[in-house]
Design an enzyme around this catalytic site. Structure first.
Site, PDB file in Angstrom:
ATOM      1  N   GLU A  13       0.346  -1.283   5.710  1.00  0.00           N
ATOM      2  CA  GLU A  13       1.386  -1.091   6.595  1.00  0.00           C
ATOM      3  C   GLU A  13       1.158   0.342   6.907  1.00  0.00           C
ATOM      4  O   GLU A  13       1.486   0.596   8.379  1.00  0.00           O
ATOM      5  CB  GLU A  13       2.561  -1.412   5.922  1.00  0.00           C
ATOM      6  CG  GLU A  13       3.967  -0.905   6.823  1.00  0.00           C
ATOM      7  CD  GLU A  13       4.374   0.425   7.032  1.00  0.00           C
ATOM      8  OE1 GLU A  13       5.162   0.477   7.696  1.00  0.00           O
ATOM      9  OE2 GLU A  13       4.045   0.842   6.232  1.00  0.00           O
ATOM     10  N   ASP A  57       1.040  -1.251  -0.012  1.00  0.00           N
ATOM     11  CA  ASP A  57      -0.010  -0.216   0.047  1.00  0.00           C
ATOM     12  C   ASP A  57       0.943   1.294   0.178  1.00  0.00           C
ATOM     13  O   ASP A  57       2.223   1.248   0.326  1.00  0.00           O
ATOM     14  CB  ASP A  57      -1.145  -0.114   1.056  1.00  0.00           C
ATOM     15  CG  ASP A  57      -0.236  -0.028   2.677  1.00  0.00           C
ATOM     16  OD1 ASP A  57       0.703  -0.846   2.708  1.00  0.00           O
ATOM     17  OD2 ASP A  57      -0.290   0.843   3.538  1.00  0.00           O
TER      18      ASP A  57
END
Length: 364
Positions: A130, A68
């Protein structure tokens, strides 16, 4: 992104599994829109785990970079300058955090396989979310972590030129204090109210901000309350975070913050409720550990500095440490991350890939 990376891993010979982290984590966090939480949707990604059988005995090695990015991210366009700088068009992030890490892991593994050199078992974990305090890896069960055989990890997810690694990162605790007073008309009968904003504000003034000591920080960054200028506010919330290289210090700071809010609220005749979440747990990978010694040895062979430092930010390595996996967070050539000015350089990507290859091939 997950589909793309899974295909690339399979091309390299990896057995690939994808968990259901989007269900277990993102839906619980309220990130997945209502109506899109049903199982099996092709547009929902989980953490990717890959395993490649080695050609020689030895302890497996784990590499991890998250899939991400922060916003704004949609519609990215990358530009390669003659000097090797890669940047976006300035309207979005580039995504080098952490695509630079993904690129270096894949290219490092590819270089090892193309060389034909013998290597030990290789594992990869490419997590989701994350950037949301490691939601992806934190959602993994003990059974899912049990599939990971490596006790040695490298996480390319730090700014700076390859050749530096962090062996220490802090605990991070977020908190939300809700002060509840009593509403009344601010013009006709203010004395009948209990001013929640005033109580919360006084509590905030009593809390030490910034560095509590050389290992601990505390900050309140958001305060909200009230519903109208003619109403004595009934409720006020204050949100903040605590970081510390020593987990017990972070908890002690949280206890102080909680007690200050409660005592101050009571002095006004109000009440305070403090809720918190431990997002990250502090760790320190020893200087004589296998990851540190191997990293320094490989850096010397490649002419890199091999510096060991600390970071005051978190990563998936915090989660690995909680599960008994010793690791380092590697600088991977990302610069001005979390901004539309983010960039990387081809020379850094190449150096990072060579470092990954070296960590795989190092046999000492």
């Amino acid at each position: 992104m997950a589909d793309c990376l899974a295909a690339k891993l399979r091309e390299l010979g990896f057995a690939v599994e994808e968990d259901r982290a989007w269900e277990k984590a993102l839906s619980e966090e309220g990130i997945v829109p209502e109506g899109q939480k049903e199982a099996g949707r092709s547009d929902r990604a989980g953490n990717l785990y890959g395993f490649l059988q080695g050609t020689i005995p030895g302890q497996p090695v784990l590499f991890s970079a998250h899939m991400d990015t922060v916003e704004p991210s949609k519609g990215k366009k990358a530009f390669l300058e003659p000097d090797g700088t890669i940047h976006s068009d300035g309207t979005t992030v580039l995504g080098a955090d952490d695509v630079a890490g993904l690129v270096e892991i894949l290219e490092g593994i590819r270089a090892v396989l193309e060389s034909g050199n013998p290597h030990r078992d290789i594992e990869v974990l490419f997590p989701i979310a994350e950037e949301l305090y490691t939601v992806g890896t934190s959602s993994m069960t003990e059974e899912e972590f049990g599939k990971i055989r490596a006790k040695e990890a490298y996480v390319p997810d730090m700014s700076g030129m390859p050749g530096t690694a962090a062996n220490r990162a802090p605990s991070l605790i977020s908190f939300r204090a809700t002060v509840t007073g009593r509403a009344s008309h601010a013009g006709f009968e203010p004395e009948k109210g209990i001013h929640a904003i005033q109580a919360a504000a006084e509590a905030v003034t009593k809390i030490k901000m910034g560095h509590i000591d050389e290992e601990t920080t505390c900050n309140i960054g958001v305060i909200q309350g009230g519903s109208g200028t003619n109403i004595v506010p009934e409720e006020c919330t204050a949100e903040g975070e605590i970081r510390s290289y020593v987990h017990e210090k972070a908890l002690a700071c949280l206890d102080r913050v909680t007690e200050i809010f409660r005592q101050t609220a009571e002095s006004f005749g109000a009440s305070a409720d403090v809720r918190y979440t431990v997002h990250l747990h502090a760790y320190e990978t020893g200087m004589e550990s296998v990851p540190v010694r191997r990293f320094r040895r490989v850096c010397r062979s490649l002419g890199l500095t091999g510096d060991i430092t600390s970071t005051f930010g978190g990563s998936d390595n915090n989660t690995f440490a909680e599960h008994g996996i010793e690791g380092l967070v590697l600088s991977c050539g990302m610069y001005q991350a979390h901004s539309v000015k983010e960039y990387t350089r081809t020379a850094d990507l190449a150096a990072g890939a060579k470092l990954i290859a070296g960590l795989i091939l190092d046999s000492e």
